[in-house]
Design an enzyme around this catalytic site. Sequence first.
Site, PDB file in Angstrom:
ATOM      1  CB  CYS A  78      -0.890   0.015   1.251  1.00  0.00           C
ATOM      2  SG  CYS A  78      -1.733  -1.544   1.571  1.00  0.00           S
ATOM      3  N   GLY A  97       3.152  -3.210   3.590  1.00  0.00           N
ATOM      4  CA  GLY A  97       4.092  -4.315   3.633  1.00  0.00           C
ATOM      5  C   GLY A  97       3.416  -5.668   3.663  1.00  0.00           C
ATOM      6  CG  ASP A 114      -0.356  -8.763   6.226  1.00  0.00           C
ATOM      7  OD1 ASP A 114      -1.389  -8.369   5.658  1.00  0.00           O
ATOM      8  OD2 ASP A 114       0.787  -8.427   5.848  1.00  0.00           O
ATOM      9  N   GLY A 157      15.337 -11.493  -6.896  1.00  0.00           N
ATOM     10  CA  GLY A 157      16.555 -12.078  -6.342  1.00  0.00           C
ATOM     11  C   GLY A 157      17.424 -11.091  -5.599  1.00  0.00           C
TER      12      GLY A 157
END
Length: 627
Positions: free
Chosen positions: A2, A74, A98, A369
């Site tokens: 967000c 997050g 979450d 990565g």
Amino acid sequence: MCGIVGILDRKPVAMPLLKKMTHTIRHRGPDAENWWIKGPVGFGHTRLSIIDLSERASQPMQSEDGNFILVYNGEIYNFQNLRLELQRHGYSFFSDSDTEVVLKAFQHWGAGCIEKFNGMFAFAIWDQHKQKLFMARDRYGVKPLYYYNRGGLLVFASEIKAIIQHPEVNPRVDIRALNEYFSFQNVFSDLTLFEHIHILQPGHYAILDRRDKPALDIHQYWDFRYRDVEHFSQEKIYVNEVRRLFEEATTRQLVSDVEIGSFLSGGMDSGAITSIAARNFPDLKTFTCGFDLSDVSMQESSFDERRKAEFLSNLVKTEHYEVVLKAGDMERVMDDLVWHIEDLRVGQCYPNYYVSRLAGKFVKVALSGAGGDEIFAGYPWRYYRAVTNDNFDDYADKYYRYWQRLIPDSYKPRFFQPDVFPEVWNYQTRDVFRDVLGGIMRDDSGKITPEDYVNYSLYFESKTFLHGLLMVDDKLSMAHGLETRVPFLDNELVDFAMTIPIKYKLMNLREVVRQDENEPGRKAEKYFQKTRDGKIVLRNMLSQYIPGEFTGGIKQGFSAPDATWFRRESRKYIEDMFFRRKARIYDYLRPATVRELIEEHFNDTKNRRLLIWSLISFETWLKHFIP
């Protein structure tokens, strides 16, 4: 994932202003936009729905008693385990998000909750009863959080462009940050190019108590700590442990209620992540950025890794997409790119913009990565420059000279305008550099080994170079409503990787130490160029997922062939910007010096591609942000 905005003012917050600020970063969360105001406090939120897509997970989120209000950006990958723990403590949940776990974790553990989070985050919580604001940022700085705090006004946001919408925030250039940027092509302190606007550093939290004092009380709760620990007697045991942790980390970061894709270069890090993700998602989408190399220098002839990426895609059976860049694509995107980056850091990144735009057309989440090189020692030619030293001060001075990537101290009087240079001189970047190294925990015996010096370098680069890369990746992915996840920056994996002995990361350290410093050419030729050395334990582990030609190859960064393009196809663009009119940068930099340095690149006497990129970025930044 967000965008968040907050205001703590001396007077009631105006809803039109809060909406304007929030809407400025709507690209970070195109799925929803919401606000909360109570008197002099206001929060705004833009939502990219990824976990629990229902309205129950909307933000700003309030606790059931109405006392705590949260805005959060997050993903907490271990949120389900924390939810179970909180339920055992008597908490009930109204959503599957979450976000609610973050809120109730703070209610239960206070500031200590952040040490339980395994993930990436930047959030703020307002406690109405105590009139206290709490803000925090994840260990590594994957998610950004900026703030302005002056004269009783605190404004914070995921991006600076939201903060400068406030009428009391007047954007001006911070010369100290400009000095850092043209020294390191990065900003190591908590400054930004915007005067009075700071970034909350990774691994830190801040508290503002309205009843006590207007200043932010900032604390560090975590820091990197690289050190050699002999956990096991054999390298293969380290390899197996890294594999276990890597698989757990990647699998943990696959939690989502929307489709996940993966960036796929020709390198081993993204290849291994994609291999694991493809086991869980048979139709995994992968994304690569390639380059037209029909007319480039020999040094840049290997920059296009599409063939390797296509091979890996076929190996693990992904649905693969590519974008191919050519000369001129940089010019096309610079205005949008700089508007989104806003906090200028590190090098050429427009390829990241294009590949994120490609991925954003298909998925909301992409695995990256990033972090593998910094955690497992992927840049040996950098560390080897500073492994033989008289003492710690000698090491710091040597590494400081190396990390002046753009303009060394000796050249700054010629580079900065006369009315700017005194402020540059009063803010010594050597001190900034030493401040970063101040967090290193050294052996009290005073005996520092070459392995220690490598660990110091890993510490420094994790704190600075990695942070810059993460900031750029966040801005350019979120510009397209795309969340980027970084499995190599999993807490358990990083904690273990920091203790792996250097002998399992670098193969040639002892040979570097033994060689004659005065032997002409040999050291620079053999060790200061691209090598097959570095992150040895990781290479051995990753070979279990992808072929040896990838894990045993030469380290190749993700970069366009700009050195050639700047001399040829992009030359007119550069000349028009800096040679044929009064550029905005000349309010701060000397025209004759800038043009001289650019000419050195045009004439192929020096490779100034990093400096030219930074000059273009700064000129574009001034146009967009400074009246």
